[in-house]
Design an enzyme around this catalytic site. Sequence first.
Site, PDB file in Angstrom:
ATOM      1  N   GLU A  98       0.857  -1.195   0.000  1.00 13.71           N
ATOM      2  CA  GLU A  98       0.000   0.000   0.000  1.00 13.71           C
ATOM      3  C   GLU A  98       0.890   1.240   0.000  1.00 13.71           C
ATOM      4  O   GLU A  98       1.950   1.253   0.639  1.00 13.71           O
ATOM      5  CB  GLU A  98      -0.902  -0.063   1.237  1.00 13.71           C
ATOM      6  CG  GLU A  98      -1.807   1.121   1.472  1.00 13.71           C
ATOM      7  CD  GLU A  98      -2.861   1.362   0.405  1.00 13.71           C
ATOM      8  OE1 GLU A  98      -2.464   1.662  -0.742  1.00 13.71           O
ATOM      9  OE2 GLU A  98      -4.057   1.310   0.722  1.00 13.71           O
ATOM     10  N   ASP A  99       0.472   2.274  -0.707  1.00 16.05           N
ATOM     11  CA  ASP A  99       1.274   3.495  -0.713  1.00 16.05           C
ATOM     12  C   ASP A  99       1.156   4.249   0.614  1.00 16.05           C
ATOM     13  O   ASP A  99       2.156   4.590   1.225  1.00 16.05           O
ATOM     14  CB  ASP A  99       0.918   4.404  -1.908  1.00 16.05           C
ATOM     15  CG  ASP A  99      -0.562   4.754  -1.987  1.00 16.05           C
ATOM     16  OD1 ASP A  99      -1.371   4.162  -1.230  1.00 16.05           O
ATOM     17  OD2 ASP A  99      -0.935   5.608  -2.820  1.00 16.05           O
ATOM     18  N   ASP A 102      -4.287   6.034   5.376  1.00 15.36           N
ATOM     19  CA  ASP A 102      -4.806   7.312   5.862  1.00 15.36           C
ATOM     20  C   ASP A 102      -5.941   7.005   6.853  1.00 15.36           C
ATOM     21  O   ASP A 102      -5.686   6.713   8.016  1.00 15.36           O
ATOM     22  CB  ASP A 102      -5.268   8.103   4.630  1.00 15.36           C
ATOM     23  CG  ASP A 102      -5.799   9.480   4.946  1.00 15.36           C
ATOM     24  OD1 ASP A 102      -5.193  10.189   5.761  1.00 15.36           O
ATOM     25  OD2 ASP A 102      -6.833   9.860   4.371  1.00 15.36           O
ATOM     26  N   PHE A 151      -0.751  16.290   3.121  1.00 13.65           N
ATOM     27  CA  PHE A 151      -1.081  15.575   1.893  1.00 13.65           C
ATOM     28  C   PHE A 151       0.219  15.365   1.129  1.00 13.65           C
ATOM     29  O   PHE A 151       0.920  16.318   0.777  1.00 13.65           O
ATOM     30  CB  PHE A 151      -2.110  16.316   1.041  1.00 13.65           C
ATOM     31  CG  PHE A 151      -2.747  15.385   0.056  1.00 13.65           C
ATOM     32  CD1 PHE A 151      -3.768  14.536   0.447  1.00 13.65           C
ATOM     33  CD2 PHE A 151      -2.286  15.306  -1.243  1.00 13.65           C
ATOM     34  CE1 PHE A 151      -4.330  13.632  -0.436  1.00 13.65           C
ATOM     35  CE2 PHE A 151      -2.834  14.411  -2.144  1.00 13.65           C
ATOM     36  CZ  PHE A 151      -3.863  13.569  -1.742  1.00 13.65           C
ATOM     37  N   ARG A 164       2.764  12.198  -9.588  1.00 13.44           N
ATOM     38  CA  ARG A 164       3.145  10.803  -9.345  1.00 13.44           C
ATOM     39  C   ARG A 164       4.592  10.526  -9.729  1.00 13.44           C
ATOM     40  O   ARG A 164       5.241   9.652  -9.156  1.00 13.44           O
ATOM     41  CB  ARG A 164       2.260   9.856 -10.179  1.00 13.44           C
ATOM     42  CG  ARG A 164       0.839   9.713  -9.707  1.00 13.44           C
ATOM     43  CD  ARG A 164       0.183   8.514 -10.385  1.00 13.44           C
ATOM     44  NE  ARG A 164      -1.272   8.539 -10.320  1.00 13.44           N
ATOM     45  CZ  ARG A 164      -2.000   8.140  -9.285  1.00 13.44           C
ATOM     46  NH1 ARG A 164      -1.408   7.709  -8.201  1.00 13.44           N
ATOM     47  NH2 ARG A 164      -3.317   8.181  -9.318  1.00 13.44           N
TER      48      ARG A 164
END
Length: 174
Positions: A98-99, A102, A151, A164
Amino acid sequence: MCQAPTVLYSAQQIHARVSELGNSLSQMIPISETPHLIAVLKGSVIFLADLMRAIRRPVTIDFAYLSSYGSGANSSGAVKTFSAPKSSVRNRHIIIVEDIVDTGLTLSSLRNQLLDQKPQSLITVALLTKPSRRRIDVPVELIGFTVANHFVVGYGLDFDEKFRQLPHLAVIDR
Ligand code: IMP
């Protein structure tokens, strides 16, 4: 929104940490087993590409495309599964890649889908975690970096499909 991103972790720092994560994963899975990595699209593609090369043994890969985010920088709270992994996970050692975790809703949904299919083991490696944002308690066995409520973009992570391709991780002000 949104100013030029401010560097949070350099490409070199990421590379060093991903090597450590690869070493840890190599030790966590029995030596005779081939771990099956399931990467969460789209943000984890660059992480997956580097991580799988840092695991010193054969691996197989697949992808899951699900999201609790629409466009922009806030979770919708509802997880949509656009595409589930195509391969069988039954009796396999599964590693979710998973990146960023959150609220935890995306990871929790994927874990439940995979656990239903009775893997031999299931662990999650997340490049980033934002614990202050968590809305559901979900296990994350390996974490690259813990970040505050920023963020984050770059190294595969986007804001509205932008940033990205940055080689580093950066923060955008909201
Ligand atoms: P969760 O379901 O709220 O845990 O959201 C996880 C997903 O939201 C990640 O896989 C990302 O796609 C996206 N996300 C959450 N926070 C960020 C961020 O800071 N930058 C980029 N994407 C994020």
